[in-house]
Design a protein around this motif. Structure first.
Motif, PDB file in Angstrom:
ATOM      1  N   SER A  75       1.119  -1.750   0.048  1.00 20.55           N
ATOM      2  CA  SER A  75       0.090   0.181   0.278  1.00 20.55           C
ATOM      3  C   SER A  75       0.795   1.033   0.295  1.00 20.55           C
ATOM      4  N   ARG A 111       1.135   2.734  -3.279  1.00 17.75           N
ATOM      5  CA  ARG A 111      -0.401   2.983  -4.157  1.00 17.75           C
ATOM      6  C   ARG A 111      -0.592   4.268  -4.526  1.00 17.75           C
ATOM      7  N   ILE A 131      -4.321  -2.600  -1.987  1.00 17.93           N
ATOM      8  CA  ILE A 131      -5.378  -2.398  -1.595  1.00 17.93           C
ATOM      9  C   ILE A 131      -6.679  -2.915  -1.368  1.00 17.93           C
TER      10      ILE A 131
END
Length: 285
Positions: free
Chosen positions: A130, A133, A226
């Motif tokens: 993440s 991201r 995610i």
């Protein structure tokens, strides 16, 4: 950039003979339709060797030649994967991108990409995926790996797809992380979410994984980059694009309910936010 791999290929580009002998993968998903335009395109999606199958989903290669023709815009929806993209003598890592990818193609160019298996990149990165991201980083900054040999070998391979893949395999083999049973289970669950179109809720995914929804949320952020809800919604929107392309959208309310939405208004809102237009506008365009 990673969604670049979904550009369709055109039949008038000569494929290198060696590429035809390599193992290809299934059709790309998440492509937004565009009007046919002049130009030449080559698109190859090639499977990794067995030793890298746990890490790499596939390699992808795009080349285009639009000289003398106007620029062309390509749009695709995101996937829950990390990509390594080599273009213009640079290598960058792209985390999961939540927004629609838009790219304008001009002149002549090419891109080589590695689509990592969902969940598998955690072992290479050494921290939650993440953190990547909606970001892209130079390869050396993200992994502390010098890309010089990879860039040199890809350039030397020219337009030979097989040699380009071999260069990528040589690069990945020394840095391949050890097997991770959790990453393998998560990759299998992501593939199941993509494949099983009636898997519509995080609770279903958590039950299939044998854990609580909150635990699955944490694992997905750590390994995939995610949450599971996002993954489910994106694959259902990919499904919506396929059904719209096939003309199977006469009953918008039924389609919305089958995709797991509370009503048609929620489906249209999500579709417009990601695709940039309503389902009806998309079909008319």
């Amino acid at each position: 950039m990673p969604a670049f791999e979904h550009i369709r290929d055109a039949p008038d580009w000569k494929n290198p003979p060696r590429a035809a002998r390599m193992s290809t993968v299934g059709p790309a998903r998440g492509i937004l339709r565009h009007r046919p335009a002049p130009g030449r395109f080559h698109h190859a999606r090639l499977a990794p060797p067995p030793a890298l199958a746990g890490l790499v989903q596939h390699f992808w290669i795009i080349r285009w030649e639009l000289q003398g023709n106007p620029p062309q815009t390509r749009e695709t929806l995101p996937h829950p994967n990390v990509h390594l993209v080599v273009e213009g003598g640079q290598a960058r890592l792209y985390g999961v991108q939540r927004g629609r990818f838009v790219r304008e193609l001009r002149g002549r160019g090419g891109v080589f990409g590695i689509k990592f298996r969902a969940g598998a990149f955690r072992g290479l990165l050494g921290k939650p995926v993440s953190t990547l991201r909606d970001r892209s980083l130079p390869l050396e900054e993200a992994l502390g790996v010098d890309p010089a040999a990879l860039l040199r070998d890809l350039a030397a391979a020219g337009e030979d797809d097989a040699r380009q893949v071999q260069a990528a395999v040589r690069f990945l083999e020394p840095i391949r992380p050890p097997p991770d049973p959790v990453a393998e289970r998560i990759a299998e669950l992501v593939a199941r979410i993509e494949r099983e179109r009636d898997l519509l809720r995080v609770e279903q995914a958590a039950e299939a994984f044998g854990t609580a929804p909150r635990t699955l949320q944490r694992l997905f952020n750590d390994y995939v980059g995610i949450g599971p809800k996002w993954v489910i919604q994106r694959y259902r929107l990919h499904q919506a694009l396929e059904r719209l392309a096939c003309g199977d959208a006469a009953d918008g309310t039924r389609l919305a309910l089958e995709l797991g939405y509370f009503d048609q208004a929620h489906f249209i809102r999500d579709f417009r936010r990601l695709v940039g237009r309503s389902p009806g506008e998309y079909l008319r365009g």
